[in-house]
Write a protein that holds these residues in place. Structure first.
Motif, mmCIF file in Angstrom:
data_model
loop_
_atom_site.group_PDB
_atom_site.id
_atom_site.type_symbol
_atom_site.label_atom_id
_atom_site.label_comp_id
_atom_site.label_asym_id
_atom_site.label_seq_id
_atom_site.Cartn_x
_atom_site.Cartn_y
_atom_site.Cartn_z
ATOM 1 N N UNK A 18 33.249 -18.459 -9.884
ATOM 2 C CA UNK A 18 32.932 -18.548 -8.054
ATOM 3 C C UNK A 18 34.449 -18.606 -7.232
ATOM 4 N N UNK A 19 34.644 -17.841 -6.452
ATOM 5 C CA UNK A 19 36.121 -18.419 -5.176
ATOM 6 C C UNK A 19 35.911 -18.409 -4.254
ATOM 7 N N UNK A 20 37.445 -19.542 -3.804
ATOM 8 C CA UNK A 20 36.489 -20.490 -2.172
ATOM 9 C C UNK A 20 36.819 -19.661 -1.308
ATOM 10 N N UNK A 21 37.197 -19.511 -0.159
ATOM 11 C CA UNK A 21 37.297 -19.033 1.040
ATOM 12 C C UNK A 21 39.021 -18.416 0.695
ATOM 13 N N UNK A 22 39.347 -18.486 -0.290
ATOM 14 C CA UNK A 22 41.157 -17.917 -0.019
ATOM 15 C C UNK A 22 41.524 -16.704 -0.993
ATOM 16 N N UNK A 23 39.614 -16.809 -2.449
ATOM 17 C CA UNK A 23 39.867 -16.478 -3.386
ATOM 18 C C UNK A 23 40.421 -17.033 -4.804
ATOM 19 N N UNK A 24 40.577 -18.615 -4.512
ATOM 20 C CA UNK A 24 40.684 -19.013 -5.997
ATOM 21 C C UNK A 24 39.973 -20.077 -6.082
ATOM 22 N N UNK A 25 39.825 -19.966 -7.631
ATOM 23 C CA UNK A 25 38.208 -20.484 -8.543
ATOM 24 C C UNK A 25 37.905 -21.629 -7.710
ATOM 25 N N UNK A 26 36.936 -21.516 -7.422
ATOM 26 C CA UNK A 26 36.634 -23.141 -7.164
ATOM 27 C C UNK A 26 36.893 -24.705 -8.281
ATOM 28 N N UNK A 27 36.983 -25.504 -7.833
ATOM 29 C CA UNK A 27 37.204 -26.423 -9.128
ATOM 30 C C UNK A 27 35.410 -27.181 -9.570
ATOM 31 N N UNK A 28 34.987 -27.054 -10.875
ATOM 32 C CA UNK A 28 33.728 -28.212 -11.427
ATOM 33 C C UNK A 28 34.033 -28.466 -11.708
ATOM 34 N N UNK A 29 34.581 -30.087 -10.986
ATOM 35 C CA UNK A 29 34.936 -31.339 -12.229
ATOM 36 C C UNK A 29 34.372 -31.869 -12.900
ATOM 37 N N UNK A 30 34.366 -32.051 -13.918
ATOM 38 C CA UNK A 30 33.839 -32.352 -16.374
ATOM 39 C C UNK A 30 32.634 -33.344 -15.538
ATOM 40 N N UNK A 31 32.536 -34.496 -14.447
ATOM 41 C CA UNK A 31 31.298 -34.839 -15.155
ATOM 42 C C UNK A 31 30.503 -34.756 -13.318
ATOM 43 N N UNK A 32 30.773 -33.698 -12.904
ATOM 44 C CA UNK A 32 29.681 -32.653 -11.813
ATOM 45 C C UNK A 32 28.087 -33.238 -12.704
ATOM 46 N N UNK A 33 26.881 -33.309 -11.788
ATOM 47 C CA UNK A 33 26.242 -33.547 -12.542
ATOM 48 C C UNK A 33 24.767 -32.362 -12.419
ATOM 49 N N UNK A 34 25.384 -31.780 -11.199
ATOM 50 C CA UNK A 34 24.407 -30.194 -11.845
ATOM 51 C C UNK A 34 24.678 -29.502 -10.378
ATOM 52 N N UNK A 35 24.131 -27.905 -10.173
ATOM 53 C CA UNK A 35 24.415 -27.009 -9.107
ATOM 54 C C UNK A 35 23.039 -26.774 -9.356
ATOM 55 N N UNK A 36 23.029 -26.333 -7.749
ATOM 56 C CA UNK A 36 21.946 -25.252 -7.292
ATOM 57 C C UNK A 36 21.858 -24.067 -6.122
ATOM 58 N N UNK A 37 21.939 -23.060 -6.349
ATOM 59 C CA UNK A 37 22.448 -21.739 -5.462
ATOM 60 C C UNK A 37 20.808 -21.633 -4.859
ATOM 61 N N UNK A 38 21.213 -21.730 -3.259
ATOM 62 C CA UNK A 38 19.990 -20.627 -2.116
ATOM 63 C C UNK A 38 20.536 -20.706 -1.040
ATOM 64 N N UNK A 39 19.695 -20.364 0.093
ATOM 65 C CA UNK A 39 20.137 -19.710 1.535
ATOM 66 C C UNK A 39 20.009 -20.954 1.925
ATOM 67 N N UNK A 40 21.410 -22.364 2.340
ATOM 68 C CA UNK A 40 21.113 -23.551 3.205
ATOM 69 C C UNK A 40 20.853 -23.265 4.638
ATOM 70 N N UNK A 41 22.033 -21.864 5.083
ATOM 71 C CA UNK A 41 21.755 -21.749 6.578
ATOM 72 C C UNK A 41 21.007 -20.407 7.086
ATOM 73 N N UNK A 42 20.732 -20.716 6.379
ATOM 74 C CA UNK A 42 19.500 -19.069 6.529
ATOM 75 C C UNK A 42 20.663 -17.518 6.677
ATOM 76 N N UNK A 43 21.792 -17.633 6.599
ATOM 77 C CA UNK A 43 22.657 -16.593 6.759
ATOM 78 C C UNK A 43 22.700 -15.587 6.173
ATOM 79 N N UNK A 44 21.573 -15.432 4.939
ATOM 80 C CA UNK A 44 21.268 -14.319 3.945
ATOM 81 C C UNK A 44 22.433 -14.448 2.556
#
Length: 351
Positions: free
Chosen positions: A136-162
């Motif tokens: 998964x990348x950021x708005x500039x096309x670079x991969x998002x960094x996930x810190x090694x101690x990240x506890x969890x992730x989830x996916x969903x439409x937060x702002x209702x824009x589809x």
């Protein structure tokens, strides 16, 4: 990018759980006895049946839905999709339509033991075959960094824009959201909630607004979202078992009744205090090796200095070998935990 999960809840490979009560007793989980087991359910094969994707802190397997009440899932099929095992997250599978083609793609944190990583995803061909690992990348096309101690992730439409947004629980339990744009994910925005582990994104209250379901200490709680986007006080919806050494959950809306259900996966062990000592010791060791890697990377010789580069590479290889023993210890702990307890499933339905 729209995310939809339709779940079929099971008590065993052969029986369907009755959901008349708000909380069902612990039941055997039909996904094996691997330590730190996680799960996601959805129609990934495109045949209209609910499939089961099982996560085992690295590899993923698929059990295709059969549509048969007495045997709802077929045998396990290894998936080509896998991520690196994590110290702090069980890398639970997430299902969402990330590329907007109408099927459910697979995503998970991808943080090698003791190292920062990325948020990996695998495109679904619509029939449950997943393509190569992408990031998964950021708005500039670079991969998002996930810190090694990240506890969890989830996916969903937060702002209702589809578009599918990305939720992250960092090492201090802060929940943040990366909103999706046409070009990638924006910088994270902190939310006024905290979690000690997994999180889910679902309309638990039934008011049409998605809420956040989180692990907080000995409980799984829901923070209901108000019309202005703020959160209400945490309300407990389940109590975590005292002897659970690993807790994961999935949460989504069930079938035609549109009532959310929490699938709480607890891996029990008879020696949680001993396991905690080992976990802390292993984490400290990996952190030390990670720091050595960072320092060594900063000392990389120039490309033209072949002898220095060869010595530098030997140091890199030594660090890799030092990780082999902790990995073996981890495997032994996994087998012991599976033998002593193994995962159990509890179901919690909104009243």
């Amino acid at each position: 990018m729209r995310s939809t999960l339709l779940l079929t809840i099971l008590a065993s490979p052969l029986t369907t759980v009755a959901l008349s009560a708000q909380t069902d007793a612990a039941t055997p989980l039909p996904i094996g006895t691997a330590y730190r087991t996680s799960l996601a359910l959805g129609d990934v094969t495109g045949d209209g049946r609910v499939d089961l994707v099982i996560g085992r802190n690295g590899p993923f397997v698929l059990r295709r839905g059969t549509g048969e009440p007495q045997a709802p899932f077929d045998r396990e099929e290894p998936l080509d999709a896998s991520v690196e095992p994590s110290c702090d997250s069980a890398c639970p599978p997430q299902l969402a339509d990330l590329d907007g083609d109408g099927d459910l793609d697979l995503a998970a944190t991808d943080t090698p033991l003791g190292s920062d990583g990325h948020f990996a995803w695998f495109a679904n061909d619509g029939r449950g075959r997943f393509g190569p690992k992408q990031r998964l990348g950021d708005a500039n096309g670079a991969p998002l960094v996930c810190a090694w101690r990240t506890k969890a992730m989830a996916l969903g439409d937060w702002d209702g824009d589809g578009r599918v947004d990305l939720f992250v629980v960092d090492d201090e339990g802060r929940v943040q959201v990366h909103r999706a744009s046409a070009n990638g994910f924006e910088a994270s925005v902190p939310l006024a909630v905290r979690s000690d582990g997994p999180l889910g994104f679902v309309d638990w209250s039934g008011d049409g607004r998605a809420d956040l379901v989180l692990r907080q200490g000995p409980a799984v709680v829901v923070h209901e979202r108000a019309a202005d986007g703020s959160f209400g006080e945490a309300r407990a919806i389940a109590t975590v078992a005292d002897d659970a050494v690993s807790v994961q959950f999935a949460v989504a809306t069930l079938g035609d009744e549109h009532r959310p259900t929490l699938l709480l996966v607890e891996t029990r062990c008879e020696t949680p205090d001993m396991d905690q000592v080992m976990k802390e010791t292993t984490a400290a060791l990996h952190e030390t090796i990670a720091e050595a890697r960072r320092r060594l990377a900063a000392m990389r010789p120039a490309d033209g200095d072949a002898p220095a580069l060869a010595r530098w590479q030997k140091h890199q290889e030594a660090l890799a070998r030092w990780l082999e023993e902790p990995a073996a210890l981890h495997d032994a702990m996994v087998m012991a935990a599976a033998a002593e307890g193994g995962p159990r499933l509890r179901l919690v339905r909104r009243e």
